[in-house]
Design an enzyme around this catalytic site. Structure first.
Site, PDB file in Angstrom:
ATOM      1  CB  SER A 174      -0.939  -0.059   1.259  1.00  0.00           C
ATOM      2  OG  SER A 174      -1.988   1.068   1.114  1.00  0.00           O
ATOM      3  CG  HIS A 175       0.258   3.822   3.324  1.00  0.00           C
ATOM      4  ND1 HIS A 175      -0.392   2.270   3.646  1.00  0.00           N
ATOM      5  CD2 HIS A 175       0.745   4.089   4.573  1.00  0.00           C
ATOM      6  CE1 HIS A 175      -0.549   2.181   5.021  1.00  0.00           C
ATOM      7  NE2 HIS A 175       0.065   3.144   5.580  1.00  0.00           N
ATOM      8  CG  ASP A 356      -2.183   4.250  -1.547  1.00  0.00           C
ATOM      9  OD1 ASP A 356      -3.010   4.399  -2.447  1.00  0.00           O
ATOM     10  OD2 ASP A 356      -2.389   3.487  -0.669  1.00  0.00           O
ATOM     11  CG  ASP A 358      -2.690  -0.054  -2.782  1.00  0.00           C
ATOM     12  OD1 ASP A 358      -2.507   1.179  -2.295  1.00  0.00           O
ATOM     13  OD2 ASP A 358      -3.393  -1.027  -2.330  1.00  0.00           O
ATOM     14  CG  ASP A 360      -5.906   1.797  -1.122  1.00  0.00           C
ATOM     15  OD1 ASP A 360      -4.960   2.028  -1.128  1.00  0.00           O
ATOM     16  OD2 ASP A 360      -5.965   0.688  -0.747  1.00  0.00           O
ATOM     17  NE  ARG A 361      -3.695   3.657   2.858  1.00  0.00           N
ATOM     18  CZ  ARG A 361      -3.569   3.441   4.076  1.00  0.00           C
ATOM     19  NH1 ARG A 361      -3.312   4.685   4.871  1.00  0.00           N
ATOM     20  NH2 ARG A 361      -3.564   2.488   4.737  1.00  0.00           N
ATOM     21  CE  LYS A 465      -7.295   2.081   1.912  1.00  0.00           C
ATOM     22  NZ  LYS A 465      -7.663   0.744   2.811  1.00  0.00           N
TER      23      LYS A 465
END
Length: 649
Positions: A174-175, A356, A358, A360-361, A465
């Site tokens: 992710s982030h 981010d 991937d 999703d944020r 998300k």
């Protein structure tokens, strides 16, 4: 194209006699015969001679997934030392054994394998595909070049071939940073596109503790991840990998949520400009598809939208600290306040956004105006008429936030009579609410809106998300707000939307302190003190200091899922305060499950302010007294040795 079918087959037969014994993929063509008789290759199939092996292995400690999968330093996944030998294979075999058990003892027939493009992405895809084929997974779908955002994976599971995929293996941390010495992770999404639930991830962990062998394919060359869409690779007689278009299902899902024609027209207005920061993550190529190809915005609208294995050496977390270049270009200081040194605010972009690693944020900003994720969620809810996905249904039928997020959404939901939920952190808890009717035949809460303070926002179009969805939601809000704006007049901007909202509902000052990579023992001491002294103790015994901020109550958050009845305990420690004027405030403490080393203590600060005259203060300044009071109470510096947080967002 002029080669006859008979001549081609004779040539291919001769080629196979010469090269057929080599251990490599051989290429087969499929043909159509249009009127006129010319043969045209429309797809390629690559076949290889390979064998299935059952390889002995041993359990490896620590394979316990957190809220978003299993994350470790990349060298662990690479198995650079004997202690982690077969690390990827062990985890994937444990995952497949768990999925098979959950599927009534039958192996899943179709699984997506995709990643965010970080370091070790492509090598891991090859290993995973061999284990899937060795276990009899018939169809393995891989996005071209191996890269797909997490929201796109969820859309692909739900939509491709009528939802044929039974799950998705997503390679992402992710982030978190990527590259040598940085993080790598694997998470699993189930058949409706939702992140695997706690029962499933706990079962993976239990299986990893007793694993004795894994199945894999030996003698198979690497899959060409750059092959044309539609190419297939026969890994065994029963299993094949297919290269798929990473974009189509996801873009279709967005077009069902938003009016792209209206947004394209709005984007062409002389006063509008967008600046989007892809942070060198998986969201960048999708932003290019949406903003440049669909909405026809200029190339200058994009920043860092080329994917890089190390995210350009940066930290792909869309917050005020790590999206510093975007923040500055939006006329903001590092604390989110407006930069008063900007000479011409009218020259700033109308809308700024970042996603981010991937995709999703999201971070949302306007000219000289940062929108906290909690505020963004509340404002999307209050402006649901601007978003076709909600408007055509008469508004959301349910909204939810993670418990540490601010109560800004709560007051909007109450005012607009929308069912509201507060859940533990983790998108999987929203998934049950979204799928209440679809999966459990209970109350239908769709269309559904949800979000987290950690820069996550989304709806029920997928079960994750979705960073781009949030950006398009804000574009839609601005488009609706400017329907009466004459050409040449100043546009209603993000700051106008925000200040009007605060005037109507009050402002929830909010920020988060992160203490990263804290020694686990020290982090646990902080949490134990809060639990023993305040949750289980008597808050009335705590003296009031010079700030006048009084501790009135403490609790540990637990959750009973209203859909399936499952329970989640120990989901955060909450200290509730009261200011001298009676205004409420709270501070939430959690240990994060998204890091790969040590522990991250997250401290969430919130204070409600009704007076519009006080709304212009920056959140870190407005919350400084509350932060100081809390840090002393929990002995943060004494236990951790930290005199300041690593990041304030």
């Amino acid at each position: 194209p002029n080669l006859t079918l008979g001549a081609f087959l004779l040539s291919w037969f001769a080629f196979s006699l010469v090269f057929g014994s080599t251990n490599a993929f051989t290429q087969r063509y499929s043909f159509v015969l249009p009127r006129g008789g010319a043969q045209q290759p429309i797809s390629r199939t690559y076949a290889a001679t390979a064998s299935i092996a059952d390889v002995p292995t041993a359990p490896i400690a620590g394979m316990k997934p957190g809220t978003s999968g299993l994350r470790k330093k990349v060298e662990v996944w690479q198995a650079l030392d004997d202690a982690n030998k077969n690390y990827v294979e062990n985890f994937i075999q444990s995952l497949l054994d768990t999925a098979k058990a959950a599927n009534g003892g039958e192996m899943l027939h179709t699984i997506i394998v995709a990643g965010d493009g970080r370091y070790f992405n492509n090598e891991a895809i090859q290993i995973i595909c061999r284990v899937l084929a060795g276990n009899g997974v018939k169809n393995i779908w891989i996005p071209q070049n191996g890269i797909m955002s997490t929201p796109a994976v969820s859309a692909m599971i739900r939509r491709r071939e009528g939802g044929q995929a039974q799950g998705g293996i997503v390679l992402t941390a992710s982030h978190n940073p990527g590259g040598p010495g940085e993080d790598f992770g694997i998470k699993y999404n189930e058949g409706l596109g939702q992140p695997a639930g706690e029962e499933f991830t706990d079962a993976i962990y239990q299986r990893s503790l007793v694993i004795e062998s894994f199945k894999t394919v030996e003698g198979s060359p690497d899959i060409d991840l750059s092959a044309s869409v539609g190419s297939t690779f026969e890994l065994t007689d029963e299993s094949k990998a297919t290269i798929i278009d990473p974009f189509d299902c996801y873009i279709d899902s967005l077009k069902e949520c938003f009016d792209f024609a209206l947004l394209k027209d709005f984007a062409s207005k002389s006063g509008f400009s967008l600046l989007y920061d892809g942070m060198h993550g998986a969201g960048g190529p999708f932003a290019r598809k949406v903003f440049l190809e669909e909405l026809e915005l200029p190339e200058t609208s994009l920043l860092r939208c080329d994917t890089k294995p190390d995210f350009g050496g940066g930290h792909p977390d869309p917050n005020l600290t790590y999206a510093a270049d975007l923040v500055k270009k939006m006329g903001l200081n590092s604390d989110g306040s407006a930069d008063t040194s900007v000479e011409d605010p009218s020259a700033l972009p109308t809308l700024g956004a970042a996603n981010d690693g991937d995709g999703d944020r999201n971070l949302i900003a306007g000219a000289g105006c940062f929108v906290t994720p909690s505020d963004s969620l509340a404002m999307i809810c209050d402006n649901w008429e601007s978003i076709p996905h909600f408007a055509k249904a008469g508004g959301p039928k349910g909204v939810a936030r993670s418990m540490p997020s601010s109560a800004a959404l709560d007051v909007v939901a109450e005012a607009r009579d929308i069912p509201f939920f507060s859940t533990p952190t983790g998108w999987k808890f929203f998934g049950n609410l979204m799928s209440s009717k679809e999966l459990f035949d209970k109350t239908d809460y769709t269309p559904f809106l949800c979000g987290e303070e950690s820069f996550g926002t989304g709806s029920d179009h997928i079960r994750e998300k979705d960073g781009l969805w949030a950006v398009l939601a804000w574009m839609s809000i601005l488009q609706k707000a400017n329907e009466g704006t004459a050409e040449g007049d100043p546009l209603v901007g993000v700051k106008d939307v925000v200040t009007r909202h605060w005037t109507k509902y009050g402002r929830h000052f909010y920020c988060r302190y992160d203490y990263e990579a804290v020694e686990s023992d020290a982090a646990n001491k902080v949490m134990d003190l809060i639990r023993d002294s305040f949750v289980l103790g008597d808050c009335s015994d705590v003296p009031v200091d010079d700030s006048g901020i009084r501790l009135v109550e403490a609790e540990e958050f637990g959750y009973t899922d209203p859909v399936d009845g499952s329970q989640a305990s120990n989901q955060g420690l909450i200290l509730k305060f009261e200011y001298p004027n009676g205004d409420p405030a709270r501070v939430v403490f959690r240990l994060s499950g998204t890091g790969s080393a040590g522990a991250t203590i997250r401290m969430y600060l919130e204070r409600f302010e009704k007076d519009p005259e006080k709304h212009g203060e920056s959140a870190p300044v407005a919350l400084k007294s509350l932060a100081d009071r809390s840090i002393l109470l929990v002995k943060m510096e004494e236990f951790t040795g930290r005199d300041a947080p690593t990041v304030i967002t």
